[in-house]
Design an enzyme around this catalytic site. Structure first.
Site, PDB file in Angstrom:
ATOM      1  N   CYS A 143     -25.526 -38.169  17.558  1.00  0.00           N
ATOM      2  CA  CYS A 143     -25.719 -37.839  16.146  1.00  0.00           C
ATOM      3  C   CYS A 143     -25.702 -36.317  15.979  1.00  0.00           C
ATOM      4  CB  CYS A 143     -27.013 -38.484  15.659  1.00  0.00           C
ATOM      5  SG  CYS A 143     -27.410 -38.264  13.917  1.00  0.00           S
ATOM      6  N   ASP A 167     -17.945 -44.756   9.550  1.00  0.00           N
ATOM      7  CA  ASP A 167     -18.898 -43.656   9.672  1.00  0.00           C
ATOM      8  C   ASP A 167     -18.452 -42.555   8.723  1.00  0.00           C
ATOM      9  OD1 ASP A 167     -20.536 -41.550  10.365  1.00  0.00           O
ATOM     10  OD2 ASP A 167     -20.271 -41.771  12.522  1.00  0.00           O
ATOM     11  N   HIS A 199     -23.835 -45.399  11.887  1.00  0.00           N
ATOM     12  CA  HIS A 199     -23.998 -44.089  12.502  1.00  0.00           C
ATOM     13  C   HIS A 199     -25.335 -44.043  13.252  1.00  0.00           C
ATOM     14  CE1 HIS A 199     -23.522 -39.709  12.815  1.00  0.00           C
ATOM     15  NE2 HIS A 199     -24.830 -39.660  12.643  1.00  0.00           N
TER      16      HIS A 199
END
Length: 234
Positions: A143, A167, A199
Site C-alpha cells: 500500500c 484498484d 486495495h
C-alpha cells in the site's frame, strides 16, 4: 514521459481488517527511527536482509506478523516507522467511520516526510547491516510502502507486483503502461493480478473470507519464492 503511474494514497488505504497473533520480533532504533526487527532462526537464516515498508497503519500487528513470517523463511526483516510515531492507528482504529480523523490532513503531512525518513533509514540500514560482501538486500512494500520499493530498488533489480484487478490507485491502464515500460527497457519483472479483492488485500485481507485469505497467502508465497530465486542467482 511517465514519472509516476500509481496514484497517491486515498481512502481505500484505510480499508481492511486487523489480524491477531503474537509478534515475536523486537523494536530498535536505526538513525533515530523506530525499526521492527524479525530475526530468523540461525538454522534457517540465508544471510539476506529484507527491508519492509508498511502500509498506512505503520508498524502494527498485521505488519509484525508478516515480518515474523518473512523471518521464518530465512530473511532478517527490518520494518521502518517512516511515520515517526504518527501512523493512522495513533489517531483511530476505525478511520473509515471516525468523523474525528482527517485523512487528507494526515496524508499531506506524511507524503513527503515519509519519503525523507525512508531514504535516511535505508542509508543507515545499509551502513549498519551491509558491511559484509555476502549480505544482499531485498525490499517489500504494501500500500503506502509500495512506492518506496520503486524508489530504493536498483534500476536493474527484478521487481514483482501483486495487485487487485480493480484498484483506483493502480488501474488497468496504469498496469498495462507499467508492463510496456518495463518490457521496452528489458527489465526483469512479474505481475500477478487477483480478481475480487480490494486495495491492501496483501496486508489487510479479511481472514474470515477464504478467498481473500488465500489471495493474501498466495501473495506472500510468491514474494518469498521471488526473493529466494533472485537472491540465489546473484
Amino acid at each position: 514521459m511517465d514519472n509516476v503511474l500509481a496514484r497517491p494514497a486515498d481512502i481505500c488505504c484505510l480499508k481492511g481488517s486487523f489480524h491477531s497473533g503474537d509478534a515475536t520480533g523486537s523494536t530498535i532504533q536505526i538513525d533515530g527511527i523506530d525499526t521492527y526487527v524479525a530475526k530468523p532462526h540461525p538454522d534457517k537464516s540465508n544471510g539476506n536482509v529484507l527491508l519492509f515498508f508498511p502500509d498506512a497503519f505503520g508498524l502494527h500487528i498485521n505488519s509484525f506478523l508478516m515480518m515474523d513470517a518473512f523471518a521464518e523463511c530465512g530473511y532478517l526483516t527490518l520494518g521502518v516507522d517512516y511515520f515517526l510515531g504518527d501512523p493512522v492507528t495513533k489517531h483511530s482504529l476505525t478511520p473509515l467511520s471516525d468523523p474525528n480523523f482527517d485523512f487528507e490532513s494526515w496524508k499531506n503531512k506524511h507524503l513527503k516526510a515519509s519519503e525523507d525518513a525512508a531514504a535516511r533509514w535505508v542509508k543507515a540500514v545499509k551502513a549498519q547491516y551491509g558491511s559484509s560482501e555476502d549480505v544482499r538486500f531485498a525490499c517489500v512494500g504494501y500500500c503506502w510502502g509500495a512506492r518506496f520499493v520503486c524508489q530504493q530498488l536498483s534500476a536493474d533489480a527484478p521487481i514483482f507486483f501483486s495487485v487487485p484487478s480493480t484498484d483506483k490507485l493502480f488501474e488497468p491502464e496504469q498496469r498495462s503502461r507499467t508492463i510496456e515500460i518495463l518490457t521496452e527497457n528489458n527489465k526483469q519483472f512479474n505481475m500477478q493480478v487477483f480478481a475480487n479483492v480490494g486495495h491492501g488485500f496483501a496486508s489487510r485481507a479479511r481472514l474470515t473470507d477464504p478467498y481473500e485469505k488465500w489471495a493474501k497467502e498466495a501473495t506472500f508465497k510468491s514474494f518469498v519464492d521471488w526473493f529466494d530465486f533472485w537472491m540465489e542467482k546473484k
